[in-house]
Design an enzyme around this catalytic site. Structure first.
Site, mmCIF file in Angstrom:
data_model
loop_
_atom_site.group_PDB
_atom_site.id
_atom_site.type_symbol
_atom_site.label_atom_id
_atom_site.label_comp_id
_atom_site.label_asym_id
_atom_site.label_seq_id
_atom_site.Cartn_x
_atom_site.Cartn_y
_atom_site.Cartn_z
ATOM 1 N N ILE A 81 0.996 -1.335 0.167
ATOM 2 C CA ILE A 81 0.080 -0.057 0.082
ATOM 3 C C ILE A 81 0.854 1.193 -0.064
ATOM 4 O O ILE A 81 1.510 1.274 0.918
ATOM 5 C CB ILE A 81 -1.019 0.011 1.007
ATOM 6 C CG1 ILE A 81 -1.747 -1.065 1.246
ATOM 7 C CG2 ILE A 81 -1.592 1.316 1.189
ATOM 8 C CD1 ILE A 81 -2.778 -1.238 2.337
ATOM 9 N N GLU A 82 0.517 2.067 -1.058
ATOM 10 C CA GLU A 82 1.590 3.337 -0.908
ATOM 11 C C GLU A 82 1.201 4.155 -0.013
ATOM 12 O O GLU A 82 0.072 4.375 0.485
ATOM 13 C CB GLU A 82 1.324 3.908 -2.453
ATOM 14 C CG GLU A 82 2.168 4.957 -2.744
ATOM 15 C CD GLU A 82 1.713 6.315 -2.186
ATOM 16 O OE1 GLU A 82 2.554 6.867 -1.558
ATOM 17 O OE2 GLU A 82 0.696 6.872 -2.433
ATOM 18 N N SER A 83 2.299 4.822 0.779
ATOM 19 C CA SER A 83 2.035 5.443 2.127
ATOM 20 C C SER A 83 1.248 6.685 1.766
ATOM 21 O O SER A 83 0.382 7.069 2.796
ATOM 22 C CB SER A 83 3.424 5.773 2.569
ATOM 23 O OG SER A 83 4.130 6.762 1.716
ATOM 24 N N LYS A 84 1.557 7.771 0.808
ATOM 25 C CA LYS A 84 0.749 8.966 0.823
ATOM 26 C C LYS A 84 -0.793 8.650 0.547
ATOM 27 O O LYS A 84 -1.278 9.253 1.146
ATOM 28 C CB LYS A 84 1.247 9.684 -0.138
ATOM 29 C CG LYS A 84 0.694 10.956 -0.231
ATOM 30 C CD LYS A 84 1.288 12.200 -1.175
ATOM 31 C CE LYS A 84 0.843 13.621 -1.035
ATOM 32 N NZ LYS A 84 1.508 14.672 -2.091
ATOM 33 N N CYS A 181 12.989 7.600 -1.118
ATOM 34 C CA CYS A 181 11.853 7.565 -1.913
ATOM 35 C C CYS A 181 12.216 7.339 -3.143
ATOM 36 O O CYS A 181 12.956 8.221 -3.728
ATOM 37 C CB CYS A 181 10.940 8.442 -1.364
ATOM 38 S SG CYS A 181 9.362 8.357 -2.425
ATOM 39 N N ASP A 188 14.436 8.428 3.689
ATOM 40 C CA ASP A 188 13.816 7.603 4.579
ATOM 41 C C ASP A 188 14.865 6.920 5.816
ATOM 42 O O ASP A 188 15.560 6.065 5.473
ATOM 43 C CB ASP A 188 13.076 6.234 3.780
ATOM 44 C CG ASP A 188 12.116 6.958 2.982
ATOM 45 O OD1 ASP A 188 11.384 7.629 3.266
ATOM 46 O OD2 ASP A 188 12.073 6.008 1.733
ATOM 47 N N GLU A 221 9.518 -1.677 1.846
ATOM 48 C CA GLU A 221 9.492 -2.993 1.928
ATOM 49 C C GLU A 221 10.699 -3.583 1.071
ATOM 50 O O GLU A 221 10.932 -4.957 1.373
ATOM 51 C CB GLU A 221 7.869 -3.530 1.289
ATOM 52 C CG GLU A 221 7.018 -2.532 2.324
ATOM 53 C CD GLU A 221 6.417 -1.278 1.989
ATOM 54 O OE1 GLU A 221 5.223 -1.119 2.012
ATOM 55 O OE2 GLU A 221 7.256 -0.531 1.037
ATOM 56 N N ARG A 249 6.493 9.405 9.041
ATOM 57 C CA ARG A 249 6.258 10.556 8.184
ATOM 58 C C ARG A 249 4.770 10.848 7.500
ATOM 59 O O ARG A 249 4.011 9.640 7.199
ATOM 60 C CB ARG A 249 6.809 10.270 6.796
ATOM 61 C CG ARG A 249 6.643 11.425 5.817
ATOM 62 C CD ARG A 249 7.535 11.000 4.265
ATOM 63 N NE ARG A 249 8.864 10.938 4.291
ATOM 64 C CZ ARG A 249 9.705 10.476 3.645
ATOM 65 N NH1 ARG A 249 9.255 10.004 2.579
ATOM 66 N NH2 ARG A 249 11.021 10.468 3.712
ATOM 67 N N GLY A 250 4.023 11.871 7.670
ATOM 68 C CA GLY A 250 2.587 12.046 7.211
ATOM 69 C C GLY A 250 1.748 11.200 8.377
ATOM 70 O O GLY A 250 0.709 10.742 8.150
#
Length: 275
Positions: A81-84, A181, A188, A221, A249-250
């Site tokens: 799952i993409e983080s943003k 990233c 990261d 990952e 982050r976020g």
């Protein structure tokens, strides 16, 4: 095929005002795994454990509620799952009404499972901040470093031994890990732990290997799976577990874990002090 280039990552997007599960963006794990020689049959088990710090919704009377949460995405899911996109999705609950917190938990679990293509466990709360009692810190080593990328598995080796090979169990950790990233180039930061049983691994070489990720661009990952593959192939431990605890982050941090045996090698579940 979903790739990060089509996601919201690296783009300025408005924050959602209404609940929207379509914000979640899956990225195929197969792409990154092919690059490091991993096929359909995985050489590991494990999960991507997410910690969510910014979760809010409205109760039946319109009063805001807040919580933290932990998500467990199995590593054998076809998609990460993409983080943003996950951050934006969680923010979309800020004006959504739920009579019970359990209804929210079930909704999130269903949406994340649909995105990942496998059952994702969701629970409220976070693991405690802590550390392993028997961890050996590689950061203490007095070494000169000149190589910051790309990742160089040639640094990995076993300690030379005479006659009979001695088998050891060690938990080696470093807080000096940095990758980047692959879309935005943002750094990261992570603490990385390698636990193994086998012929002793050279500590200095392992630290040099970790630091050779410093200019490398790859998702969290995929970095952990690359480390797992390289250590397994170069050092041939009988049992191996690799975990990275990335900084937040976020409102999210991610903690990928890959291990040869889930039953024999459970790592203690805790948050890094920097998380």
């Amino acid at each position: 095929m979903n790739t990060s280039h089509y996601s919201v990552l690296g783009h300025t997007v408005p924050y959602p005002k209404v609940y929207d599960p379509s914000l979640l963006f899956p990225i195929s794990r197969a792409v990154g795994r092919t690059q490091i020689g991993i096929g359909v049959v995985l050489p590991f088990v494990g999960e991507d454990r997410w910690h969510a710090y910014e979760l809010s919704w409205l109760d039946a009377r319109g009063k805001p509620c807040v919580a933290t949460a932990t998500f467990h995405v199995p590593c054998d899911s076809p998609y990460l799952i993409e983080s943003k996109s996950l951050k934006l999705y969680l923010n979309s609950f800020s004006a959504e009404v739920f009579n019970r917190a359990e209804a929210l938990r079930l909704r999130i679990a269903a949406d994340l499972s649909a995105c990942a293509g496998a059952a994702v466990a969701v629970e409220f709360g976070l693991p405690p901040v802590g550390g392993g009692d028997k961890e050996i810190s590689l950061d203490r080593l007095n070494v000169d470093i000149e190589d910051y990328g790309p990742p160089n598995p040639d640094y990995l080796s076993n300690v030379a031994q005479n006659f009979v090979e001695e088998m050891v169990e060690e938990t080696l950790t470093s807080t000096l890990f940095k990758s980047n990233c692959p879309v935005t180039g943002q750094p990261d930061w992570a603490s990385v732990t390698v636990r193994y049983f086998g012929v002793p691994i050279d500590h200095e070489g392992l630290l040099r290997y970790f630091i050779s990720f410093r200019h490398h661009a790859e998702f969290h990952e995929q970095c952990v799976e690359r480390i797992f593959q390289d250590v397994l192939q170069r050092c041939a431990p009988q049992c191996l577990a690799v975990e990275a605890r990335y900084t937040r982050r976020g409102g999210l941090d991610i903690n990928p874990l890959r291990t040869t045996s889930e039953m024999a090698w459970p790592l203690s579940v805790f948050r890094d002090p920097r998380q």
